[in-house]
Design an enzyme around this catalytic site. Structure first.
Site, mmCIF file in Angstrom:
data_model
loop_
_atom_site.group_PDB
_atom_site.id
_atom_site.type_symbol
_atom_site.label_atom_id
_atom_site.label_comp_id
_atom_site.label_asym_id
_atom_site.label_seq_id
_atom_site.Cartn_x
_atom_site.Cartn_y
_atom_site.Cartn_z
ATOM 1 N N GLU B 50 -73.162 -55.390 -49.747
ATOM 2 C CA GLU B 50 -72.976 -56.165 -48.512
ATOM 3 C C GLU B 50 -73.876 -57.398 -48.439
ATOM 4 O O GLU B 50 -73.511 -58.401 -47.825
ATOM 5 C CB GLU B 50 -73.200 -55.285 -47.281
ATOM 6 C CG GLU B 50 -72.091 -54.282 -47.016
ATOM 7 C CD GLU B 50 -72.301 -52.948 -47.728
ATOM 8 O OE1 GLU B 50 -73.202 -52.857 -48.596
ATOM 9 O OE2 GLU B 50 -71.564 -51.992 -47.414
ATOM 10 N N PHE B 112 -73.078 -40.069 -37.984
ATOM 11 C CA PHE B 112 -73.024 -40.455 -39.399
ATOM 12 C C PHE B 112 -72.798 -41.968 -39.515
ATOM 13 O O PHE B 112 -71.923 -42.517 -38.855
ATOM 14 C CB PHE B 112 -71.889 -39.705 -40.099
ATOM 15 C CG PHE B 112 -71.730 -40.113 -41.543
ATOM 16 C CD1 PHE B 112 -72.731 -39.855 -42.469
ATOM 17 C CD2 PHE B 112 -70.596 -40.796 -41.967
ATOM 18 C CE1 PHE B 112 -72.591 -40.249 -43.794
ATOM 19 C CE2 PHE B 112 -70.457 -41.189 -43.289
ATOM 20 C CZ PHE B 112 -71.458 -40.921 -44.203
ATOM 21 N N GLN B 113 -73.603 -42.608 -40.319
ATOM 22 C CA GLN B 113 -73.568 -44.061 -40.527
ATOM 23 C C GLN B 113 -73.716 -44.839 -39.235
ATOM 24 O O GLN B 113 -73.130 -45.907 -39.060
ATOM 25 C CB GLN B 113 -72.295 -44.472 -41.295
ATOM 26 C CG GLN B 113 -72.310 -43.940 -42.723
ATOM 27 C CD GLN B 113 -71.314 -44.622 -43.646
ATOM 28 O OE1 GLN B 113 -70.240 -45.042 -43.212
ATOM 29 N NE2 GLN B 113 -71.649 -44.716 -44.919
ATOM 30 N N LYS B 162 -65.417 -48.098 -33.679
ATOM 31 C CA LYS B 162 -64.164 -47.766 -34.354
ATOM 32 C C LYS B 162 -63.035 -47.491 -33.355
ATOM 33 O O LYS B 162 -61.905 -47.914 -33.569
ATOM 34 C CB LYS B 162 -64.374 -46.546 -35.250
ATOM 35 C CG LYS B 162 -63.130 -46.205 -36.065
ATOM 36 C CD LYS B 162 -63.405 -45.163 -37.130
ATOM 37 C CE LYS B 162 -62.159 -44.942 -37.985
ATOM 38 N NZ LYS B 162 -62.395 -44.008 -39.093
ATOM 39 N N MET B 478 -93.213 -67.794 -60.271
ATOM 40 C CA MET B 478 -93.989 -68.382 -59.182
ATOM 41 C C MET B 478 -95.155 -67.470 -58.804
ATOM 42 O O MET B 478 -96.241 -67.935 -58.485
ATOM 43 C CB MET B 478 -93.081 -68.655 -57.981
ATOM 44 C CG MET B 478 -93.705 -69.555 -56.939
ATOM 45 S SD MET B 478 -94.254 -71.149 -57.602
ATOM 46 C CE MET B 478 -92.836 -72.178 -57.230
#
Lengths: 163, 569
Positions: B50, B112-113, B162, B478
């Protein structure tokens, strides 16, 4: 310098956390914060007391204005204004202290709004200094509980903050 | 007609003429993905992580000035996206991020999630919304697109539970947005502009300093017109490169921590500074107290009032959209009777040319080790200076900014504010989707590229002929440079042991890999990659001098004119 910042903000869930999150993320100081809906229930009015240099207060004002939910911001302390805070103090009130407490509350134009055999609850309104003075005037060891609303403020006269 | 929330999401994207959505499916967004499947107007680009979806959408926007759109699922989908969102926020990229959320009734139940998406992303978005009623969905999405692209642009997130995506309501896409709390200024205050023009014309040692705001607002043409008209020197921040032709005489190069000697000296010693769409950040002016030691008048044009007088006190602020303000500047210059002081200006240019004479970017390319600067110079030659260059973060980023001269805006795509390693490859994907005919190269290092290397798979799926120019010195360069300079050469964890064989890795993903060890092979390899293998993704693994450092350098907390030059060492 101490500043009183008044904010009109959309009355939506999460609006308060946007403001408080801004203060913590940018390490600005909050002395007190009060918020409640206005006569127009779609808007909330928030009063924040903050301490900072002119530069910091300028940034706070700008950053608040940048929040999408914020409709208007004004620094009340820039001009004539009134500020008030409400305090409820629960004190032990027995024996000779009972009479003395009543007297001091009267001097400060406080009201006793709850009475038991051994306690009073004193309601007091005023600016921050007055409330502090009351707490200094009574015997500290008698204070059982204090709760303060934090400052809310309004401009004097024609100075009006509205949409 | 009644539509489901999921149908409404897709219809809104279609109404906004969205071509590509970068995303990754999951439980909470299944209804939306189902509707995506049923249409072909909006194409979905399936990434492999993502974070990459957001970077790709970000670069899609940066390279085109369209709004980038991403779609991710709840919980880990969102938390993975956060680095991308923060990157876009710091660089003011207009994005709309649509996130799935657990069903309304489950919110707060540790489902969940589930993650508090609005809470987690609040500090790194321009604004975010949680949709609680399907009837609010269309207007919320309309607002998201409006907020993302107007005023100071930025990412806007819309969190959709949802159940909302499966409920029905009438669909009307609003034509306009009116928000009493949001009215960005466009035109600058003409009285302020008058003062600014007067100050500019009175200047003896003028300087123009511009940033990402010029690129974001498509003001490069107007900036070029103004700068040429005045014959004043100009410098740009990392985010501003391409806002004025990088090959032009008036351009002094990038300024800041790794800016050129002439740009930093001119910035420090000018008497009137015109700052446009830039924010005087710590990597640009170094220590503000040191910067303020030299008295100068500052004019600052910016669309965001909070950028003005934040780190440096400004004398003439002009709040407005840069192209609109520059239009007014040009008009008022026409009307003004005063003209620039040519005598003073000639003396100022003489001083600048003296500084320029230091040739602060010179380096020596020997026979054995490839110098990283040399690779960028050859990249510039082989691509005719006309490629879209994305970068990751570190030494290679600075070399790309210093040695690839950008003549046009939206050709240099780099994570400036947040400094996000892993940005380069997904950014190259997004840039290529926005510019399907453009040559796109990702300049990276062996450290950064591994932070999103899984996207080689996305590149294969969508046949993206990106060229990966990896300056591989075996170190987090760096970090090593700072350890060498400020931490007694103790290279704590900056050596990257056990590197993969990038050639075989590229081949495993179905691409072409090349390893280049010798300076003499650099140009040939680049030509092979950009000409012979024009239509393929080529991973060029350049083994470069492990000791090369980026100069000039202003150490953190130092003043802008206190530079360390290569020649000092």
């Amino acid at each position: 310098m101490r500043h009183i910042i008044s904010i009109l903000i959309e009355n939506e869930s999460g609006a308060l956390s946007r403001v408080s999150g801004l203060f913590s993320a940018r390490a600005y100081n909050i002395e007190s914060l009060t918020v409640a809906p206005t006569e127009d229930s779609s808007l909330s009015r928030m009063t924040i007391v903050s301490i900072g240099s002119d530069e910091v207060i300028e940034q706070i004002t700008k950053q608040l204005n940048k929040l999408i939910d914020v409709v208007k911001v004004v620094d009340l302390s820039e001009a004539a204004h009134i500020e008030r805070e409400l305090m409820l103090v629960k004190v032990r009130a027995t024996g000779k202290d009972r009479e003395e407490m009543k007297r001091v509350a009267d001097i400060f134009r406080g009201r006793i709004i709850d009475v038991t055999e051994s306690t009073y609850v004193v309601e007091l309104t005023g600016n921050t200094a007055k409330l502090d003075a009351f707490l200094d005037a009574i015997d500290r060891s008698l204070i059982l509980e204090t709760v303060r609303t934090g400052v809310c403020g309004i401009g004097r006269g024609d100075r009006i903050l509205r949409v | 007609m009644q539509l489901t929330g999921a149908e409404i999401v897709i219809r809104c994207l279609q109404e906004e003429k969205v071509e590509h959505v970068f995303g990754y499916p999951g439980g909470s967004v299944l209804f939306i993905y189902d509707e995506l499947f049923k249409q072909d107007q909006v194409s979905h680009i399936l990434v492999r992580h993502e974070q990459a979806a957001v970077h790709a959408a970000d670069a899609y926007s940066r390279s085109s000035n369209k709004i980038g759109v991403c779609l991710v699922t709840s919980g880990p989908g969102v938390t993975n996206a956060v680095t991308g969102i923060a990157t876009a926020h710091m660089d003011s990229s207009p994005l709309v991020i649509i996130t799935g959320q657990v069903p309304t009734a489950y919110i707060g139940q540790d489902a969940f999630q589930e993650a508090d998406t609005v809470g987690i992303t609040r500090p790194c978005v321009k604004h975010n919304f949680l949709v609680k009623d399907v009837k609010d969905l269309a207007v919320t999405l309309k607002r998201a697109f409006y907020l993302a692209s107007t005023g100071r642009p930025g990412p806007v997130l819309v969190d959709i539970p949802k159940d909302i995506t499966n409920q029905k309501c009438d669909f009307v896409y609003p034509k306009t947005v009116a928000m009493r709390s949001y009215n960005p200024v466009v035109k600058g205050h003409s009285g302020q502009i008058k003062k600014a023009v007067q100050l500019l014309l009175d200047a003896k040692r003028p300087m123009i300093y511009t940033g990402g705001g010029v690129i974001l607002s498509d003001a490069a043409d107007k900036l070029t017109a103004l700068t040429r008209r005045l014959d004043y020197p100009i410098t740009q921040t990392l985010m501003g490169l391409g806002g004025y032709p990088g090959t032009d005489r008036q351009f002094l190069g990038m300024l800041g921590m790794h800016g050129t000697y002439e740009a930093n000296m001119a910035m420090q010693h000018c008497d009137v500074l015109l700052a446009i769409g830039a924010r005087f950040d710590d990597r640009v002016i170094g220590n503000p107290a040191h910067f303020n030691q030299v008295p100068r008048k500052i004019i600052h044009i910016d669309i965001d009032p909070s950028s003005i007088s934040k780190r440096v006190k400004v004398d003439v602020p002009v709040v407005g959209n840069v192209p609109d303000v520059l239009d007014e500047f040009l008009k008022q210059l026409d009307a003004a009777e005063a003209r620039p002081d040519t005598k003073a200006l000639a003396a100022w240019w003489k001083q600048i040319d003296e500084w320029r004479g230091k040739n602060c970017l010179k380096y020596k390319q020997g026979k054995d080790l490839i110098m990283p600067q040399f690779v960028i110079e050859k990249l510039y030659e082989v691509t005719g200076g006309d490629a879209i260059i994305t970068s990751d973060v570190g030494q290679h980023q600075m070399w790309a900014a210093q040695y690839y001269r950008f003549d046009k805006p939206r050709r240099w795509i780099s994570s400036g504010g947040l400094g996000t390693m892993g940005f380069g490859l997904p950014a190259a994907m997004g840039a290529r989707f926005a510019n399907p005919k453009a040559t796109v190269a990702c300049v990276t290092g062996e450290g950064s590229i591994q932070m999103n290397i899984q996207e080689l798979s996305t590149c294969k799926q969508f046949r993206l002929p990106i060229k990966i120019v990896c300056l591989n010195n075996g170190y987090l360069g760096m970090v090593r440079q700072w350890q060498e300079m400020f931490h007694g050469n103790r290279y704590s964890e900056s050596y990257v042991d056990a590197l993969p064989d990038f050639v075989r890795l590229a081949e495993a993903y179905g691409h072409i890999g090349m390893r280049i060890d010798k300076p003499g092979d650099v140009e040939g390899a680049l030509k092979d990659a950009f000409i012979k293998h024009k239509n393929d993704l080529v991973f060029l693994d350049f083994r470069t001098d492990p000791k090369a450092n980026v100069f000039p350098m202003v150490a953190a907390g130092k003043g802008l004119s206190e530079m360390i030059l290569a020649e000092d060492l």
